[in-house]
Design an enzyme around this catalytic site. Structure first.
Site, PDB file in Angstrom:
ATOM      1  N   SER A 122     -53.423  56.173  68.005  1.00  0.00           N
ATOM      2  CA  SER A 122     -52.380  56.429  68.988  1.00  0.00           C
ATOM      3  C   SER A 122     -52.787  57.571  69.923  1.00  0.00           C
ATOM      4  O   SER A 122     -53.786  57.460  70.631  1.00  0.00           O
ATOM      5  CB  SER A 122     -51.065  56.700  68.254  1.00  0.00           C
ATOM      6  OG  SER A 122     -49.961  56.596  69.121  1.00  0.00           O
ATOM      7  N   ASP A 292     -49.466  45.058  69.046  1.00  0.00           N
ATOM      8  CA  ASP A 292     -48.997  46.363  69.515  1.00  0.00           C
ATOM      9  C   ASP A 292     -48.268  46.174  70.844  1.00  0.00           C
ATOM     10  O   ASP A 292     -48.815  45.602  71.786  1.00  0.00           O
ATOM     11  CB  ASP A 292     -50.192  47.311  69.689  1.00  0.00           C
ATOM     12  CG  ASP A 292     -49.800  48.775  69.803  1.00  0.00           C
ATOM     13  OD1 ASP A 292     -48.740  49.060  70.387  1.00  0.00           O
ATOM     14  OD2 ASP A 292     -50.561  49.632  69.321  1.00  0.00           O
ATOM     15  N   HIS A 323     -47.878  48.576  66.425  1.00  0.00           N
ATOM     16  CA  HIS A 323     -48.565  49.859  66.559  1.00  0.00           C
ATOM     17  C   HIS A 323     -48.840  50.483  65.196  1.00  0.00           C
ATOM     18  O   HIS A 323     -49.857  51.165  65.021  1.00  0.00           O
ATOM     19  CB  HIS A 323     -47.718  50.799  67.418  1.00  0.00           C
ATOM     20  CG  HIS A 323     -48.410  52.069  67.772  1.00  0.00           C
ATOM     21  ND1 HIS A 323     -49.608  52.097  68.464  1.00  0.00           N
ATOM     22  CD2 HIS A 323     -48.094  53.374  67.534  1.00  0.00           C
ATOM     23  CE1 HIS A 323     -49.984  53.346  68.638  1.00  0.00           C
ATOM     24  NE2 HIS A 323     -49.091  54.142  68.075  1.00  0.00           N
TER      25      HIS A 323
END
Length: 351
Positions: A122, A292, A323
């Site tokens: 991330s 995602d 995600h």
């Protein structure tokens, strides 16, 4: 090894602003004589939230590597609004600033002259791209997973929803993407207890629609895999619980860093994204998740297409965890998939 602080003094940001008495928190694993791996934290994540990917039997093994986990500015461990009440409003911090501080930690504080790999999930992926463009000769390998080299317009829109939900609790509104609230800095005020709770609960509920995929919810994995009794139980205990454990100003500081992410916004690239990607020298394994919602594989594939031939490879996680496939370790199948990819890449620099 306990969490330590690396003092930065009065730290000048790329914007020209200065963070007085700045420091970054970090933790290391393994022997400093081993090859170094840099593994930065993610949005809201503490250093301990990265440890699920570190272990003696895993790719990131302290028996083999010297693993350095530096914390983002704003995460509550490094210099942040929550530990700097005398310093308001907190200045905008970029990935460039974070990586400049981390470079000083790694080289001056820890004596590392060259790193084998930088990787992260991330916002950790955003810092990975920043490392390999800001210091392209410093690292051999890079693994950005479920993240991006430049925050997409769609991702900026998602973050506007998160930001606006939090700010609405104290009667403020967003001044726009990569900007703070509409209230002038001279009129800044903090949060009451009620505003804090309501704003963070709202932030968590907005985030809930994005962190996991539609298929994750359709198949009710929040019940079967995570053990919540129903959707509302998941919303309250997982999402609101996560959000309300944080500080709203910290979350907004890190949100700006994410929203403004663009590794081409530095010399010598001057926002030429293709040039930044072509300038990457580290062999780069890019691992998006196929489901995602804000870092889709299409964006990752475009990043690799812009790299020089043979430098990058994009392989999506075959997962419906969205995600969350990339962290923080709750999907055991995805942990194994990622760890297997890392073992092969670190051992052979091959896909």
């Amino acid at each position: 090894m306990e969490i330590k602080k690396f003092e930065l003094g009065n730290f000048a940001l790329k914007s020209g602003a200065v963070i007085p008495n700045a420091y970054i928190a970090y933790k290391t694993f393994g022997n400093p004589d081993h090859p170094a791996i840099i593994y930065p934290t993610w949005y809201s994540g503490l250093i301990s939230d990265n440890e699920w990917l570190i272990g003696n039997d895993m790719a990131l093994s302290p028996k083999t590597y010297f693993i350095i986990v530096p914390a983002l500015f704003g995460n509550g461990q490094s210099k942040s609004p929550s530990n700097s009440p005398e310093f308001r409003p907190f200045p905008d911090v970029t990935f460039y600033d974070n990586v400049a501080a981390q470079y000083r930690l790694v080289t001056e504080g820890l004596g590392v002259k060259h790193a084998k790999c930088v990787l992260g999930w991330s916002m950790g992926a955003g810092q990975t791209y920043q490392w390999i463009t800001q210091y392209p000769d410093f690292v051999d390998l890079a693994v950005p997973f479920c993240g991006s080299a430049k925050t997409s317009l769609h991702n900026q829109v998602f973050l506007e929803g998160v930001k606006s939900a939090a700010l609405a609790a104290k009667g403020a509104s967003s001044a726009g993407s990569c900007r703070g609230e509409t209230t002038p800095a001279s009129l800044y005020r903090g949060w009451t207890a009620a505003e804090r709770e309501n704003g963070l609960k709202a932030l968590g509920r907005v985030y809930a629609g994005w962190g996991f995929s539609q298929a994750f919810y359709r198949e009710r994995l929040y019940e079967t895999a995570l053990g919540y009794k129903d959707l509302e139980d998941f919303m309250v205990k997982f999402w609101e619980g996560w959000a309300t454990s944080k500080d709203p100003e910290n979350m907004l500081t890190m949100l700006h860093t994410w929203q403004a992410g663009d590794c081409s916004d530095q010399e010598p690239y001057n926002k030429d994204f293709g040039l930044a990607m072509r300038s990457i020298k580290a062999k780069t394994l890019v691992l998006p998740c196929k489901t995602d919602l804000y870092f889709p594989p299409d964006d990752s594939e475009n990043e690799v297409l812009n790299m020089s031939a043979g430098v990058g490879k994009c392989i999506p996680f075959p997962s419906i965890w969205g995600h969350w496939a990339g962290g923080p370790g709750q999907s055991k199948d995805d942990v194994k998939w990622l760890d297997d990819k890392l073992k092969a890449f670190l051992a052979n620099a091959s896909w």
